[in-house]
Every structure is written in structure tokens, then in C-alpha cells.
Design a protein around this motif. Structure first.
Motif, mmCIF file in Angstrom:
data_model
loop_
_atom_site.group_PDB
_atom_site.id
_atom_site.type_symbol
_atom_site.label_atom_id
_atom_site.label_comp_id
_atom_site.label_asym_id
_atom_site.label_seq_id
_atom_site.Cartn_x
_atom_site.Cartn_y
_atom_site.Cartn_z
ATOM 1 N N GLY A 158 38.261 38.926 51.147
ATOM 2 C CA GLY A 158 39.702 39.077 50.963
ATOM 3 C C GLY A 158 40.362 37.792 50.523
ATOM 4 N N VAL A 159 39.996 37.291 49.350
ATOM 5 C CA VAL A 159 40.453 35.969 48.920
ATOM 6 C C VAL A 159 41.950 35.947 48.631
ATOM 7 N N SER A 160 42.526 37.069 48.224
ATOM 8 C CA SER A 160 43.967 37.105 48.007
ATOM 9 C C SER A 160 44.719 36.859 49.315
ATOM 10 N N THR A 161 44.230 37.472 50.380
ATOM 11 C CA THR A 161 44.814 37.235 51.701
ATOM 12 C C THR A 161 44.695 35.766 52.084
ATOM 13 N N ASN A 189 33.093 40.422 55.697
ATOM 14 C CA ASN A 189 32.557 41.669 56.248
ATOM 15 C C ASN A 189 33.613 42.731 56.492
ATOM 16 N N MET A 190 34.890 42.346 56.415
ATOM 17 C CA MET A 190 35.932 43.259 56.879
ATOM 18 C C MET A 190 36.210 44.413 55.921
ATOM 19 N N ALA A 191 35.828 44.302 54.666
ATOM 20 C CA ALA A 191 35.956 45.473 53.780
ATOM 21 C C ALA A 191 35.098 46.605 54.324
ATOM 22 N N THR A 208 26.997 42.714 51.457
ATOM 23 C CA THR A 208 26.116 41.866 50.654
ATOM 24 C C THR A 208 26.967 40.947 49.797
ATOM 25 N N SER A 209 26.473 39.739 49.575
ATOM 26 C CA SER A 209 27.186 38.792 48.728
ATOM 27 C C SER A 209 26.191 38.027 47.882
ATOM 28 N N THR A 210 26.041 38.463 46.650
ATOM 29 C CA THR A 210 25.199 37.781 45.668
ATOM 30 C C THR A 210 26.027 37.553 44.406
ATOM 31 N N ALA A 211 27.232 37.032 44.633
ATOM 32 C CA ALA A 211 28.168 36.748 43.545
ATOM 33 C C ALA A 211 28.398 38.003 42.709
ATOM 34 N N CYS A 212 28.236 37.891 41.405
ATOM 35 C CA CYS A 212 28.565 39.011 40.521
ATOM 36 C C CYS A 212 27.523 40.126 40.557
ATOM 37 N N ALA A 213 26.449 39.929 41.283
ATOM 38 C CA ALA A 213 25.450 40.977 41.482
ATOM 39 C C ALA A 213 25.642 41.712 42.800
#
Length: 409
Positions: free
Chosen positions: A108-111, A138-140, A157-162
Motif C-alpha cells: 500500500g505505497v500510496s497510503t 501482506n494486508m491486501a 508474493t513479492s518478486t517486483a514486476c513478476a
């Protein structure tokens, strides 16, 4: 792949439109959605691909939408459509047998940006107590489990644009391990913010075509100069084929193979020979029991950056020599939706299989020496009989993911 999962539902919220059909029609029309963005006024790059006409207050069954980051709002809307598409009602399922995997590059980078500005301006008195629940990556997934009552595995999961593609792979692994009967695989991001835009511009990743935003994202084109930031969300419903048959629901396609590799080369630059992507393609085909000759179509990562498009084109040319597949990139229309891109483009790949149609790559006019030789679909959508299609997703950190979808198993 034994026990290949069926795709039984798709939900999309993208700059192309709200809903899977609206998005599909937009990418088939091949018209860019990039526009000047008032929130970026004064920055050297002041245009993005945003979701227009989105009303979070209209989301069914949700209250107090101010609690959610915009990326989560987009996710909730995509999930509602995916469940309708798959003929699923949370009131009827066993919540412990439902899994959820959400991919996101930034959470949530906008937040985070909004609350950081308030903290700097007003101290703790200006800070929302819901900052962390809006921002934490994780909150999404957490908010969506609350909205749907899911009590099975819920992962981010967080692998940037993948990230969205990694979520699909992880969801399949959960199904294969017997930990769920149905898995919702998703991607969401809303990084069209001043800080993210400035950071990407500072590193030279964004197009500077401020005089022509609609022509800025031009995958594989000679005059490409960077990507355009976008936002969006996609949710794909996966379930074992036998489970889908027992529910008597239509299947759009089957996920028959996938692979994930790492370049171990550079934080942001792909391997110059595309070794990681090459291995991912071959591994995905091996798990699918297929060869490069069997591939009809590739939905490319196609970012409109010099290095990505050069590397991806070289890998495709090298591997698919006997029968070149058709190639397209949706980023000319939708921009780069970051962690959502892999899931959005997987959904488009499935739709191409389902409708025997390949959307065009927007803004393509002329290849250069590094991107020539592809069977790139341009100008208009192409009718094509498709059986096996790949979706490529790459990300900062050297992540490479490839998904293989088929009309049959």
C-alpha cells in the motif's frame, strides 16, 4: 503437467477498463491509456496509465473504504468479478479449503506516502492509526480474506514486476500439495504516486515523452525510451480440473506448466544473454510436456525499455526457430502495472486462447536491430488458432517467471 489446474474465473480492473471484458476490448483496440496526471504536476515525468471511473464506494459488501489502500480497493473489485465468473459464492464454500495468494511489488505505497507527508506536516496527531494496515504488503491478502471469509492459506508474493505471476505459481503449488480445493491467485499495485514516479524517473526507467503520453509506451519499437507507470489488479480462480468438472463450471484454459528462475546478475538489469529467462521458458515447457515448436503465442513482458525488450526478443528468437510464435505486449495500452502485470497478462493470455485472438502491441512502428525478427502482432488484433501460449514476467532483482497455458490437458 499432471493434475493441471483449470482457470474457471477471471476478474480485472485495469487502465483499459473495469472488468475483464472492458480490458480485453481496450487491448484489442490497441489504443494507449496514458494521460497527463495532475498528481504528478511539476515532476519530469507527469503522465501515467490510471484506472478511470473507478468508484470504490460501489464495491459490494464493503464498508469504510477509506481503510484500504487504492491497490486493495482495485483488488477487491477484481475479486468480486472473478467469483462471479467462476460461479462461486463464499456462502456456499468451505472457507478452510480456499487459498489466496496476492502478488504486489510495493504493497500500500500510496497510503505510506500520504501518511508520511501528514506525519512530517503535523507529527503524530496527523497520522492515521490505520497506516500500517493500509500499507503493509501482506494486508491486501489480509483484507481480501476478511471480505470473503477465507480461512485457508493466505500468502503474499513479492518478486517486483513478476509478483502476480509468482502468485499464480504459488497458488498452483498449494493446490498440488492438497492444501486447498480452490485457489485465488492475484496481483495488485497502485504505484502511480509522486515518490514512485520520481524514483523510477531518477533511475532512467520511465519514458520522458511528456509531449506525447499516448505514444510513450511502445514495446519492441525502435524509439522506445522507457515504460509508463500504470495501476491495476487481476484475480484468477484456479481449481483442479476434476473439482471444476464436479461443479459443472466452464474452464477457460489450463495452467499446464510454469517456472521461476533468477539471473543473479544485477539489481535492475536483465542478464545480457537472457540466461534466466531462457531457463524459465525451457523449464516451463518441460513441466508442460511440450517443446518450443508447440508454442503458438507469447504474451511478452515487453516493457518498452531498451534492455528488457532487447533481451526478451533475443531469447524468443533463439528458442523459437522452427515455428516462431505470435508475440504481443499489453503494456503499450495498459502501461506497466508493476506487481499486477503478471496476473493481468496471464488473464489476457487465457482470454487469447479462449477467443483465438491476439491483441496488437500498441505504438509499434519500426523494430531496431535488437528487436527485429519477432512475429509481433501490430496494428490490429489477429485471429489465430491457439492451443499453447506462454506468459513472460520479469522483475527487478533478476526474477524471471513463465506460465504455460493450454486449451486442453
Amino acid at each position: 503437467m499432471p493434475d493441471a489446474p483449470a482457470v474457471t474465473g477471471i476478474g480485472l480492473v485495469t487502465p483499459g477498463g473495469i472488468g475483464a471484458e472492458a480490458t480485453w476490448q481496450a487491448v484489442c483496440a490497441g489504443q494507449s491509456t496514458a494521460r497527463t496526471d495532475v498528481e504528478l504536476a511539476g515532476l519530469p515525468v507527469d503522465f501515467t496509465c490510471r484506472v478511470s471511473g473507478f468508484d470504490a464506494e460501489a464495491l459490494p459488501g464493503t464498508r469504510q473504504l477509506w481503510r484500504y489502500d487504492r491497490s486493495t480497493q482495485l483488488l477487491l473489485a477484481a475479486a468480486a468479478e472473478a467469483l462471479r465468473s467462476a460461479r462461486l459464492d463464499p456462502a456456499d464454500w468451505d472457507p478452510a479449503r480456499i487459498a489466496l495468494v496476492v502478488g504486489s511489488a510495493a504493497g500500500g505505497v500510496s497510503t505510506l506516502e500520504t501518511q508520511h507527508r501528514r506525519f512530517l506536516d503535523h507529527g503524530m496527531s496527523g497520522l492515521s492509526p490505520l497506516t500500517l494496515t493500509g500499507y503493509l504488503p501482506n494486508m491486501a491478502a489480509g483484507h481480501l480474506t476478511l471480505a470473503l471469509g477465507i480461512t485457508g492459506p493466505a500468502l503474499q508474493t513479492s518478486t517486483a514486476c513478476a509478483s502476480g505471476a509468482s502468485a499464480i505459481i504459488t497458488a498452483d503449488l498449494l493446490l498440488g500439495a492438497g492444501l486447498c480445493d480452490i485457489a485465488l491467485a492475484a496481483g495488485c499495485d497502485a504505484m502511480t504516486t509522486p515518490l514512485c514516479t520520481a524514483a523510477f524517473a531518477k533511475m532512467g526507467a520511465l519514458s520522458r515523452r511528456t509531449h506525447d503520453p499516448a505514444g510513450a509506451s511502445r514495446p519492441f519499437d525502435k524509439d522506445r525510451d522507457g515504460f509508463v507507470l500504470g495501476e491495476g489488479a487481476a484475480v484468477i480462480v484456479l481449481e483442479r480440473a476434476a473439482h471444476a468438472a464436479a461443479r459443472q463450471v466452464p474452464t477457460s484454459a489450463y495452467l499446464i506448466g510454469h517456472a521461476a528462475t533468477s539471473d543473479a546478475h544485477h539489481p535492475t538489469t536483465p542478464h545480457p544473454q537472457g540466461n534466466g529467462l531462457r531457463r524459465a521458458v525451457l523449464q516451463a515447457l518441460q513441466t508442460a510436456g511440450a517443446t518450443p515448436h508447440d508454442v503458438d503465442h507469447i504474451n511478452a513482458h515487453g516493457t518498452s525499455t531498451r534492455l528488457n525488450d532487447r533481451t526478451e526478443a533475443a531469447v524468443i528468437r533463439a528458442l523459437f526457430t522452427s515455428r516462431p510464435p505470435s508475440v504481443t505486449s499489453a503494456k503499450g495500452v495498459l502501461g506497466h502495472t508493476m506487481g499486477a502485470a503478471g496476473a493481468i497478462e496471464a488473464a489476457l493470455t487465457v482470454t487469447s486462447l479462449q477467443r483465438s485472438t491476439v491483441p496488437p502491441t500498441a505504438n509499434f512502428a519500426e523494430p531496431d536491430a535488437t528487436t527485429a525478427g519477432l512475429d509481433l502482432v501490430t496494428g490490429h488484433a489477429r485471429r489465430q488458432n491457439l492451443t499453447l501460449a506462454l506468459s513472460h514476467s520479469l522483475g527487478f532483482g533478476g526474477h524471471n517467471t513463465v506460465l504455460a497455458f493450454s486449451t486442453s490437458i
